[in-house]
Enzyme design. Sequence first.
Site, PDB file in Angstrom:
ATOM      1  N   SER A 176       6.511  32.757 -48.505  1.00  0.00           N
ATOM      2  CA  SER A 176       6.018  33.662 -46.949  1.00  0.00           C
ATOM      3  C   SER A 176       4.234  33.371 -46.976  1.00  0.00           C
ATOM      4  O   SER A 176       4.223  33.125 -47.061  1.00  0.00           O
ATOM      5  CB  SER A 176       6.618  34.888 -46.609  1.00  0.00           C
ATOM      6  OG  SER A 176       6.078  35.837 -45.455  1.00  0.00           O
ATOM      7  N   ASP A 318      12.517  32.874 -44.623  1.00  0.00           N
ATOM      8  CA  ASP A 318      12.088  33.342 -45.447  1.00  0.00           C
ATOM      9  C   ASP A 318      12.325  33.150 -47.338  1.00  0.00           C
ATOM     10  O   ASP A 318      13.559  33.593 -47.727  1.00  0.00           O
ATOM     11  CB  ASP A 318      11.739  34.811 -45.436  1.00  0.00           C
ATOM     12  CG  ASP A 318      10.411  35.707 -45.173  1.00  0.00           C
ATOM     13  OD1 ASP A 318      10.365  35.028 -47.119  1.00  0.00           O
ATOM     14  OD2 ASP A 318      10.492  36.444 -45.612  1.00  0.00           O
TER      15      ASP A 318
END
Length: 475
Positions: A176, A318
């Site tokens: 991320s 993610d």
Amino acid sequence: MTLRKYEKAMSQAETYEDWQQAARAHDDKSGRANWKRKDQSSAYDYVSIRHRLDRLRSLRARHDYPGLLFTLNEGIHGNVGGMGRSQLYQVARFGTKQVIEDYIDEITDSLRLLATVQHDEISEEERLDFFRRANHCFGRSAMMMSGSGMLLYFHVGVVKALLEHDLLPNILSGSSGGSFVGSILATHSEKELQKLFDPNYLVNQIELEKQRLSMLHRIRPQILQVHEIQGIIERLVPDMTFQEAFAKTGIHMNVSIAPAETHQTSRLLNATTTPNVLIRQAIMASAAVPGVYPPVTLMARDKYGDKKEYLPSRKWVDGAISDDLPAKRLARLYGVNHYIVSQTNPHIIPFVRDSGRRNTRVDIVKIAATRTAREWLNASAEIMQKPLQKRPMLNQWTNTILAVVNQDYVGDINIIPPFRFFNPSRLLAHLTEEEIFNLIKTGERSTWPKLEVIRIQTGIGRTLQELCGDLGILE
């Protein structure tokens, strides 16, 4: 001054030099400076360390280079006699036992000497073989940056402090927001990084992108949109593959991504496993929070240099969901055995213990409670496995929760924000200039107490890497 005043001076320091001065004064006032000067402690084998230090000094003083090589051949590792034990770095505010610091300095000086000295009894082949084996056996350090959302600016402060003191490992991982910060490092030269990690320049670039995008819509949404994230990435990260980035900087950048579909496994993207994958799309995939941003298909360059979809049938999200800190994979790929972690994952911060503190009863109870809760969740999921299979969406969310719960979120040295809770609504929101500056400065301040620990614990490894590079024998 009282101890409390020194502690206040440390917490309010504007520079590392100011912090270091206050920390040393605190150690003098508290008596911990005396603790550092004395060898004795039940936490490590101080007799063995003192004996080895005296032996190395004697061999160097007598110019007995074959004897020095033989002694170092007995073994070089970061935890000789337990000197790497965390308790030894939790007493003083600055540094640890002087005998440990002297021992590490003596080893690094001896290594530099053996890399260049000429002696009839030390052949070039023997010298190269020693350094090759020593580097392989000692292991390497890596920097891992967690998923973070807009807390990524904390990572920026951490990295800025490490760069300024030449303590940033060349093996990095990020998921991320951490993948974005790491990719900036991996795609720019040292000279370029001096400008990029200047907070004023960084904020200016983000503001320019905001102004460009503001012309596209009159009402700005509270949450960052996909095209805004993409625009910022394109402004700060060159359009390069992992292999191209490694060839430019020598940094091993690793980006964690998770599969959007069930029955697939997470991936760690880097110049070894996915050399032709483009870094920008890797960041977009690693930042694709499920339920907020759409999953991403990776892109790569083919042998003609044209962009093509990479694994076109698969989409990714993610990386923090399944492999926030990919320690095992880094160990397998690069021989990493020492981890520096910048941890800002919002659902983890309240439960992560700062490695610079002593274990208290509260810490022990918290660790035990966390482990018990993890076991209960896993057991409950096992019992409910068949009923959940009839509800695919619920089953997928259960698997996601388990993936998050079962991960390890700490390393050998953990750098975490002083705040334990962060407003979830701000994690993907537009931050003000003041908020960005504050997060960067918080990252720097949180790193300062760890710099001397990092310098000590990575000293031998950094020296071996440098000398093996000079000798042309890096693996």
